[in-house]
Design an enzyme around this catalytic site. Structure first.
Site, short mmCIF file in Angstrom:
data_model
loop_
_atom_site.label_atom_id
_atom_site.label_comp_id
_atom_site.label_asym_id
_atom_site.label_seq_id
_atom_site.Cartn_x
_atom_site.Cartn_y
_atom_site.Cartn_z
N TYR A 61 -18.95 -20.78 22.12
CA TYR A 61 -20.31 -20.61 22.71
C TYR A 61 -20.26 -19.96 24.02
O TYR A 61 -19.13 -19.86 24.64
CB TYR A 61 -21.06 -21.69 22.53
N GLU A 62 -21.14 -19.42 24.54
CA GLU A 62 -21.51 -18.69 25.79
C GLU A 62 -20.59 -17.40 25.66
O GLU A 62 -20.15 -17.01 26.86
CB GLU A 62 -20.99 -19.58 27.08
N GLY A 63 -20.66 -16.88 24.74
CA GLY A 63 -19.76 -15.60 24.43
C GLY A 63 -18.13 -15.96 24.04
O GLY A 63 -17.25 -16.68 24.59
#
Length: 598
Positions: free
Chosen positions: A440-442
Site C-alpha cells: 500500500y501507498e504505492g
C-alpha cells in the site's frame, strides 16, 4: 507469547549524538527539545506502547473487525480504550500546529515515538496514522474555514481521517478514476462512486470520520489532469463545528485480508454524498500527494517497526531454546544442548535484522529531520536542500524498509523453527502484518520507478548529486582516521557502485526506457544499502570518539554498536556489487519472452 521493549536508548543515541538535534534549536518547535525533554517524551511513549498498545495487539489480530447489518463497524475489544488513552496523552497532535491544538514539536520526534507504537500494534496505529496524513493535506491545501472547521477535532482525535484513492478498476493508475463530483448551487458537490481498500474507513472509535476523496468533476479532463480532492465527512459538520446528520457515505463491506486484522479496511460507497472541494479544481493529485508522501514515510516506519519487534522476539527465543551443540564445542555443558544462539546461521539472521533495524532507525530519523528543516528553517538554501533530500529519500525509505521489514519477520519466524508457524508465538502475525506495507501507498516496484524515473533527474539531478557529495566528503574527511577506515572504505566502495549505476542509467535508459524499469528495483535497494551504510559510518564515528575519550557510561552499548556496524560493512555492503551487476545487464532477457509464453 510475544514480548516488546521500546528501543529508547538507541533512539536517544541517534537523536542526540548522531543527528545533534540541539543544533536546530533556532527552528520553531525545537527550542526546548534537549536531552531531558527527549528522554521524558520517549520514555513516556515507551510506556504507552508497552502497556497500552501492545497488550491488545495479539487479541486484536485474532478478533478482527466486525461489520453489522446497519453498515457500522466494531473494532476489536480494547482498541477504543487504547486509542482514547493515546489521544488523551496528546500523541496524535505531537507535531501538529499549536494553533489547532497540537504541541508543535518536531516531526522527527513524532517519528521516533511512532516507531514504538507501531511495533506494539500496527493495526491500531493505522487509525491515527491516516488521520495525521489527512490533517497534513488540509493544512497545506485547505481553506482557512476548512482548517478551523475540521482540524481541532482531528488533532485531538475526537474525529479521525482517511484517504480514498483506489477503485475496483484502478489503483496506481489514478487517471482511470471514475468517482464523480457534481457541483451544487451552494458550492458543495455530490460525490458518487465506490472506493476500495480504505484503511480505517468505518469504525466506532471516533465521533466523526473525515474522508478525503479523489473524484472527477463533471466535464473535467480525462486522465490525472481532471482529478480533484474533496472533504466528505461521515457526519455533516455545522459552521460551529457541531456534528449533524449522517452523510450518504457507507461501508459496503470489510475486506477479508491476510493481516492487519484489527484495522477496518473497507469498501466505501458514496451515493451523492455531500463533499467540499479542497484546493483548486483538477489539482487533487497535488493535494493528495501531500498526504501520500506523509503516508509513505509512515509506511517505511512500519517496516522498521515490524522488523524491530520480530528481532526482539527472535533474539529472546534464540537465547532460551536449546538445540544441538556449538560447532566449536559445548557452550552450556550443564545442559543437554546449547541455546541456538550459538549457531552461526541463527547469528546471521539475528545480526542481519539488528544491523538493518539500527541503521534503518537512523535513516528514518535523519529523513524525518529533513522534513522539519524543509518546513521550519528560516534559511532558504537549507529548506531547498532538505526538501530535495526528503523527496529523494521517500521512495527509498518506503521501499527498502518495508521489503526488509517483511524479510526480517520471516527471518524471525525461521529462528523459531516450527514454533514460528504456530499462531500463539506471534511470529505469524508479524509476517502477515508486514506484508501489506510492501504494497500500500504505492507498491515497492512503483517506488523504485518513481526513484529512477522522476527523482534522479529532478532539478537536473540536484538532490542526488548533493547526497553523493555529502557521503563522499564524509569518507574523505575521515580517510586518515585508521580506526574508522574499515567503515569508510566499505562505504566508499558502495558509493562508487551507486554512482556507477546512476551513470549507467543516464547512458542507457534514455534510448531504451525498459533498461530503467528493469534495473529500478535493484537500484532502489542499492541506494538504500549505501544510505544506511552512511548512517552506520556516522554512528561508528560517534561511538569511537566517545570510547576514545574514556569517560563513557555506556561502554558496552557503544562497543556493541561498533560490532554491529562492522557486521553491516562486512556482510551487507558487498551486496552493492551484486545490485550494480544486475542493473548493468539491462532489460533484454527480462523483456524478451513473449507474453503468451508466460
Amino acid at each position: 507469547m510475544p514480548v516488546f521493549k521500546a528501543p529508547v536508548q538507541d533512539t536517544l543515541f541517534v537523536l542526540n549524538d548522531v543527528l545533534g538535534i540541539e543544533r536546530y534549536a533556532n527552528m520553531p518547535g525545537f527550542a526546548d527539545v534537549g536531552p531531558d525533554l527527549l528522554e521524558a517524551i520517549t520514555g513516556e511513549a515507551a510506556k504507552v506502547a508497552e502497556e497500552v498498545m501492545f497488550p491488545v495487539n495479539l487479541s486484536g489480530d485474532q478478533e478482527g473487525c466486525v461489520r453489522s447489518d446497519d453498515a457500522s463497524v466494531k473494532v476489536p475489544k480494547g482498541f477504543k480504550e487504547a486509542f482514547d488513552q493515546y489521544c488523551q496523552g496528546g500523541w496524535l497532535g505531537l507535531s501538529m500546529p499549536e494553533e489547532f491544538g497540537g504541541q508543535g514539536l518536531p516531526y522527527v520526534l513524532h517519528s521516533a515515538v511512532s516507531e514504538y507504537l507501531i511495533s506494539a500494534n500496527l493495526a491500531l496505529m493505522m487509525y491515527p496514522g491516516l488521520t495525521q496524513g489527512a490533517i497534513a493535506a488540509i493544512l497545506v491545501h485547505g481553506s482557512d474555514e476548512q482548517k478551523q472547521k475540521y482540524l481541532p477535532n482531528m488533532v485531538e482525535g475526537v474525529w479521525t481521517g482517511t484517504m480514498n484513492l483506489t477503485e475496483p478498476h484502478c489503483g496506481t493508475d489514478l487517471g482511470l478514476l471514475r468517482t464523480k463530483a457534481v457541483p451544487q448551487a451552494d458550492g458543495s458537490y455530490k460525490i458518487s462512486g465506490q472506493k476500495i481498500f480504505i484503511s480505517a474507513g468505518e469504525h466506532d472509535m471516533s465521533d466523526n470520520i473525515i474522508h478525503l476523496v479523489l473524484a472527477r468533476i463533471e466535464g473535467a479532463p480525462e486522465g490525472t489532469k481532471g482529478i480533484s480532492l474533496f472533504i466528505v465527512p461521515k457526519f455533516m459538520v455545522g459552521d460551529d463545528g457541531s456534528v449533524g446528520s449522517r452523510n450518504t457515505v457507507t461501508c459496503g463491506a470489510i475486506e477479508h485480508k491476510m493481516g492487519i486484522h484489527g484495522n477496518a479496511t473497507c469498501v466505501m460507497n458514496y451515493d451523492e454524498a455531500t463533499g467540499y472541494l479542497i484546493g483548486a479544481e483538477n489539482k487533487g493529485l497535488a493535494a493528495m500527494f501531500v498526504m501520500m508522501n506523509e503516508a509513505r514515510l509512515g509506511v517505511g516506519l512500519q517496516g522498521l517497526s515490524i522488523g524491530e519487534i520480530a528481532y526482539q522476539n527472535a533474539a529472546q527465543y534464540a537465547r532460551e531454546r536449546i538445540q544441538g551443540r556449538s560447532l566449536s564445542g559445548p557452550k552450556a555443558p550443564n545442559l543437554k544442548a546449547d541455546p541456538i544462539i550459538v549457531h552461526p546461521d541463527v547469528r546471521r539472521a539475528l545480526m542481519t535484522m539488528r544491523a538493518f533495524n539500527e541503521g534503518g532507525r537512523a535513516f528514518a530519523l535523519w529523513t524525518a529531520l529533513q522534513s522539519d528543516i524543509a518546513h521550519r528553517s528560516d534559511d532558504a538554501k537549507a529548506r531547498e536542500t532538505a526538501s530535495d533530500l526528503l523527496g529523494l529519500m521517500t521512495p527509498i525509505l518506503k521501499g527498502v524498509m518495508t521489503d526488509k521489514g517483511f524479510d526480517h519477520a520471516v527471518m524471525a519466524q525461521q529462528v523459531y523453527g516450527g514454533h514460528g508457524y504456530i499462531e500463539e508465538w506471534g511470529m505469524s502475525q508479524y509476517v502477515r502484518d508486514a506484508r501489506i506495507a510492501m504494497i500500500y501507498e504505492g507498491a515497492n516496484g512503483i517506488q523504485a520507478l518513481d526513484l529512477v524515473g522522476r527523482k534522479l533527474g529532478l532539478n537536473g539531478g540536484r538532490a542526488v548529486m548533493a547526497l553523493f557529495n555529502e557521503i563522499g566528503a564524509f569518507c574523505e574527511e575521515n580517510r586518515s582516521n585508521e580506526a574508522l577506515s574499515g567503515f569508510t572504505k566499505a562505504l566508499k566502495k558502495g558509493l562508487n557502485d551507486l554512482q556507477a549505476s546512476t551513470m549507467w542509467f543516464m547512458q542507457n535508459a534514455m534510448a531504451k526506457p525498459d533498461n530503467a524499469g528493469a534495473g529500478s528495483y535493484d537500484y532502489m535497494h542499492l541506494f538504500g544499502i549505501v544510505v544506511i551504510g552512511y548512517m552506520w559510518a556516522k554512528m561508528a564515528k560517534v561511538a569511537q570518539d566517545e570510547l576514545a575519550a574514556g569517560n563513557s557510561s555506556r561502554e558496552d552499548y557503544l562497543k556493541n554498536k561498533l560490532i554491529t556496524a562492522r557486521f553491516y560493512m562486512d556482510k551487507v555492503m558487498p551486496e552493492t556489487t551484486l545490485r550494480k551487476t544486475r542493473i548493468e545487464t539491462g532489460a533484454d532477457t527480462m523483456m524478451e519472452l513473449a507474453a503468451e509464453a508466460f
